[in-house]
Write an enzyme that holds these catalytic residues in place. Structure first.
Site, PDB file in Angstrom:
ATOM      1  N   THR A  31      -5.513 -32.456 -19.582  1.00  0.00           N
ATOM      2  CA  THR A  31      -6.054 -33.472 -20.156  1.00  0.00           C
ATOM      3  C   THR A  31      -5.986 -34.760 -19.812  1.00  0.00           C
ATOM      4  O   THR A  31      -4.987 -34.951 -19.041  1.00  0.00           O
ATOM      5  CB  THR A  31      -5.520 -33.362 -21.790  1.00  0.00           C
ATOM      6  OG1 THR A  31      -6.404 -34.398 -22.299  1.00  0.00           O
ATOM      7  CG2 THR A  31      -4.159 -33.589 -21.876  1.00  0.00           C
TER       8      THR A  31
ATOM      9  N   ARG B  87     -11.830 -20.930 -27.483  1.00  0.00           N
ATOM     10  CA  ARG B  87     -10.465 -21.611 -27.740  1.00  0.00           C
ATOM     11  C   ARG B  87     -10.332 -23.256 -27.762  1.00  0.00           C
ATOM     12  O   ARG B  87     -11.064 -23.607 -26.834  1.00  0.00           O
ATOM     13  CB  ARG B  87      -9.547 -21.142 -26.523  1.00  0.00           C
ATOM     14  CG  ARG B  87      -7.942 -21.541 -26.487  1.00  0.00           C
ATOM     15  CD  ARG B  87      -7.877 -22.923 -25.765  1.00  0.00           C
ATOM     16  NE  ARG B  87      -6.596 -23.350 -25.542  1.00  0.00           N
ATOM     17  CZ  ARG B  87      -6.144 -24.414 -25.309  1.00  0.00           C
ATOM     18  NH1 ARG B  87      -6.929 -25.241 -24.476  1.00  0.00           N
ATOM     19  NH2 ARG B  87      -4.652 -24.965 -25.188  1.00  0.00           N
TER      20      ARG B  87
ATOM     21  N   GLY C 218      -7.590 -26.395 -27.711  1.00  0.00           N
ATOM     22  CA  GLY C 218      -6.343 -26.979 -27.811  1.00  0.00           C
ATOM     23  C   GLY C 218      -5.659 -28.132 -28.567  1.00  0.00           C
ATOM     24  O   GLY C 218      -6.586 -28.405 -29.490  1.00  0.00           O
ATOM     25  N   ASP C 219      -4.648 -28.691 -28.331  1.00  0.00           N
ATOM     26  CA  ASP C 219      -4.539 -29.898 -29.075  1.00  0.00           C
ATOM     27  C   ASP C 219      -5.450 -31.076 -28.915  1.00  0.00           C
ATOM     28  O   ASP C 219      -5.082 -31.919 -29.660  1.00  0.00           O
ATOM     29  CB  ASP C 219      -2.807 -30.231 -28.766  1.00  0.00           C
ATOM     30  CG  ASP C 219      -2.690 -30.548 -27.308  1.00  0.00           C
ATOM     31  OD1 ASP C 219      -3.272 -30.126 -26.443  1.00  0.00           O
ATOM     32  OD2 ASP C 219      -1.948 -31.801 -27.059  1.00  0.00           O
TER      33      ASP C 219
ATOM     34  N   THR D 189       0.166 -33.762 -23.369  1.00  0.00           N
ATOM     35  CA  THR D 189      -0.579 -33.220 -22.369  1.00  0.00           C
ATOM     36  C   THR D 189       0.185 -31.940 -22.218  1.00  0.00           C
ATOM     37  O   THR D 189       1.438 -31.897 -22.333  1.00  0.00           O
ATOM     38  CB  THR D 189      -0.558 -33.918 -21.086  1.00  0.00           C
ATOM     39  OG1 THR D 189      -1.259 -33.313 -19.968  1.00  0.00           O
ATOM     40  CG2 THR D 189       0.947 -34.311 -20.734  1.00  0.00           C
TER      41      THR D 189
END
Length: 355
Positions: free
Chosen positions: A214, A242, A244-245, A265
């Site tokens: 990211t 999926r 992610g954060d 990250t």
């Protein structure tokens, strides 16, 4: 003290009152000294003098992104506009295989993008698992400004983008498609740490093509207001769906204009388990420096998942209200870019937990 039935009456002498007052004053002095000591230990070497405007972002590719953000900040523009413009540089870079249109697809060949943005007033917007739109950060801002929601995902996010004038695009570039077809031969998922740091990986990981990650960007403008943005194509060859954060407010990004801002990250699952960026900001609220707050958040991951932590990369980056910044990562190799008056192309190696 005299007892009458069920009742107890305590009589205080003047000496009792004096002793209690002395104890209270002594404890107050000790407490104040302790708070002062914590502040001194956490301050680091950087001056507490207000530094603004300033923009910081994750990884070496943050340098180019910072330059576009700085163009807005140096002329007195808003931090919110700066972070949006800045991360769009990474989204448009077809050589960047972790962000935007150049990002690698999931295991089914779909390029799905995630992004979020947050301003100084606590407003925020995000999109997740969105296909066919090259600049998810712009859609995330529209979610923030035009809807009562914080997050839109998948087909709903795409529908919203198209209704607001965005054009459908094929995000699967020929190099990304080639890498995906090569991956299909073995179908082994093993994300490589620090793939974003090309200088770090030049000798350590020759020929590596698979990645995850990211760009997170934080800015403090001339008016003293903070904003942040985060955008990614997620883990290469991830399971379809999926997330992610990166688009999760509090995990991949958090901004509190009274205190500071943080972004993350790396492997997002571990950041989500600790609500990492929110944790960093709350630690700064307690008096931690940006660097020390990031270190504590990294150590929290190690304590919760030691067997996982030793084999992955997670890094945190933070900026406080005074313009002080800091970072900390699990592993060696994390870098971040800083742009401020008189120093517009600085790349800094982040400290790390595992030696």
């Amino acid at each position: 003290m005299r007892v009458y039935g069920k009742f107890c009456i305590i009589a205080w002498s003047n000496q009792d009152k004096m002793n209690t007052r002395r104890r209270f004053i002594k404890q107050s002095i000790i407490g104040a000294a302790s708070i002062g000591a914590i502040g001194e230990l956490s301050a680091g070497a950087k001056s507490t003098k207000m530094t603004k405007p300033i923009v910081i972002s994750t990884w070496d590719f943050g340098v180019a992104a910072n330059q576009d953000a700085w163009g807005i900040l140096k002329s007195g523009g808003k931090a919110l506009d700066a972070v949006e413009r800045g991360v769009m540089v990474a989204e448009a870079d077809l050589s960047n295989t972790t962000v935007g249109k150049g990002g690698y697809p999931d295991r089914d060949g779909h390029v799905t993008l995630d992004a979020c943005i947050m301003d100084s007033e606590g407003n925020c917007g995000s999109v997740a698992a969105m296909e066919h739109i090259a600049h998810p950060i712009q859609v995330a801002r529209l979610v923030m400004e035009k809807t009562p929601h914080v997050m839109l995902v998948g087909e709903g996010a795409l529908q919203f983008a198209l209704e607001n004038g965005f054009k459908r695009d094929n995000l699967l570039t020929p190099p990304a498609e080639k890498a995906w077809k090569e991956w299909l031969k073995g179908k082994k998922y093993a994300p490589v740490m620090n793939i974003e740091n090309q200088s770090f990986n030049k000798e350590r990981l020759p020929g590596n093509k698979y990645n995850h990650d990211t760009i997170g960007m934080l800015a403090l403008d001339a008016s003293g207001n903070l904003s942040g943005a985060c955008t990614t194509s997620g883990m290469a060859f991830k399971m379809h769906g999926r997330v992610g954060d990166s688009p999760i407010i509090g995990a991949g990004l958090y901004v509190d204009n009274e205190i500071g801002a943080a972004t993350s990250t790396g492997v997002g699952e571990e950041v989500m388990r600790t609500v990492g960026s929110f944790l960093v900001v709350e630690l700064m609220r307690q008096g931690y420096s940006p660097r020390d707050a990031c270190r504590e958040a990294v150590e929290r991951i190690v304590k919760k998942k030691p067997d996982i932590a030793k084999d992955i990369q997670v890094g945190f980056l933070a900026l406080n209200k005074n313009g002080e910044y800091g970072s900390f990562a699990l592993q060696e190799g994390f870098t971040f870019a800083v742009c401020e008056a008189g120093n517009q192309e600085q790349v800094i190696k982040g400290e790390h937990y595992y030696k």
